[in-house]
Write a protein that holds these residues in place. Sequence first.
Motif, PDB file in Angstrom:
ATOM      1  N   LEU A  78      33.804 -10.712  37.326  1.00 58.20           N
ATOM      2  CA  LEU A  78      33.173 -11.967  36.926  1.00 58.20           C
ATOM      3  C   LEU A  78      32.459 -11.820  35.581  1.00 58.20           C
ATOM      4  N   LEU A 126      35.067 -11.770  32.763  1.00 58.52           N
ATOM      5  CA  LEU A 126      35.614 -13.087  32.462  1.00 58.52           C
ATOM      6  C   LEU A 126      34.597 -13.955  31.722  1.00 58.52           C
ATOM      7  N   GLN A 127      33.339 -13.874  32.104  1.00 62.65           N
ATOM      8  CA  GLN A 127      32.299 -14.629  31.414  1.00 62.65           C
ATOM      9  C   GLN A 127      32.149 -14.159  29.970  1.00 62.65           C
ATOM     10  N   ARG A 164      35.093 -15.472  27.888  1.00 69.80           N
ATOM     11  CA  ARG A 164      34.907 -16.899  27.571  1.00 69.80           C
ATOM     12  C   ARG A 164      33.904 -17.056  26.436  1.00 69.80           C
ATOM     13  N   LYS A 165      32.827 -16.318  26.492  1.00 63.56           N
ATOM     14  CA  LYS A 165      31.805 -16.396  25.449  1.00 63.56           C
ATOM     15  C   LYS A 165      32.406 -16.013  24.084  1.00 63.56           C
ATOM     16  N   LYS A 194      39.419 -22.965  29.650  1.00 62.72           N
ATOM     17  CA  LYS A 194      38.189 -23.331  30.344  1.00 62.72           C
ATOM     18  C   LYS A 194      38.349 -23.060  31.831  1.00 62.72           C
ATOM     19  N   PRO A 195      37.283 -22.595  32.449  1.00 62.03           N
ATOM     20  CA  PRO A 195      37.368 -22.330  33.887  1.00 62.03           C
ATOM     21  C   PRO A 195      37.457 -23.643  34.657  1.00 62.03           C
ATOM     22  N   LYS A 201      36.777 -26.134  37.863  1.00 60.35           N
ATOM     23  CA  LYS A 201      35.551 -26.376  38.617  1.00 60.35           C
ATOM     24  C   LYS A 201      35.825 -26.345  40.113  1.00 60.35           C
ATOM     25  N   LYS A 224      31.461 -23.661  37.989  1.00 57.81           N
ATOM     26  CA  LYS A 224      32.639 -23.114  37.310  1.00 57.81           C
ATOM     27  C   LYS A 224      33.252 -21.997  38.135  1.00 57.81           C
ATOM     28  N   ASN A 225      34.582 -22.018  38.232  1.00 52.80           N
ATOM     29  CA  ASN A 225      35.321 -20.961  38.917  1.00 52.80           C
ATOM     30  C   ASN A 225      35.971 -20.096  37.842  1.00 52.80           C
ATOM     31  N   TYR A 226      35.355 -18.981  37.522  1.00 57.89           N
ATOM     32  CA  TYR A 226      35.841 -18.118  36.450  1.00 57.89           C
ATOM     33  C   TYR A 226      37.107 -17.352  36.830  1.00 57.89           C
ATOM     34  N   TRP A 252      41.723 -20.672  35.580  1.00 56.24           N
ATOM     35  CA  TRP A 252      41.556 -21.222  34.243  1.00 56.24           C
ATOM     36  C   TRP A 252      42.628 -22.238  33.895  1.00 56.24           C
TER      37      TRP A 252
END
Length: 73
Positions: free
Chosen positions: A4, A7-8, A11-12, A25-26, A28, A34-36, A39
């Motif tokens: 997790l 993945l975060q 994305r950043k 984008k993850p 929802k 958000k469901n990482y 996608w």
Amino acid sequence: MSALERLQAERKALLKEKPLGFFAKPKKNIDGTKNYFEWECGIPGKESVGMNGCTKPLCDAYRNAVTMARWAL
């Protein structure tokens, strides 16, 4: 680093780079979080292959830590 967290972080980094035409984008969850691990993504088409202006949709899912470990290699 957990799957997790990885993945975060990815994305950043994508939000900082903002490559032209690409998006990710993850999805929802039902509760709006958000469901990482799932996608919605898009990849811009190349002009050289007649796909200029088109975006190829892509859905990506990471089911478990084993999948993430293979992806990180």
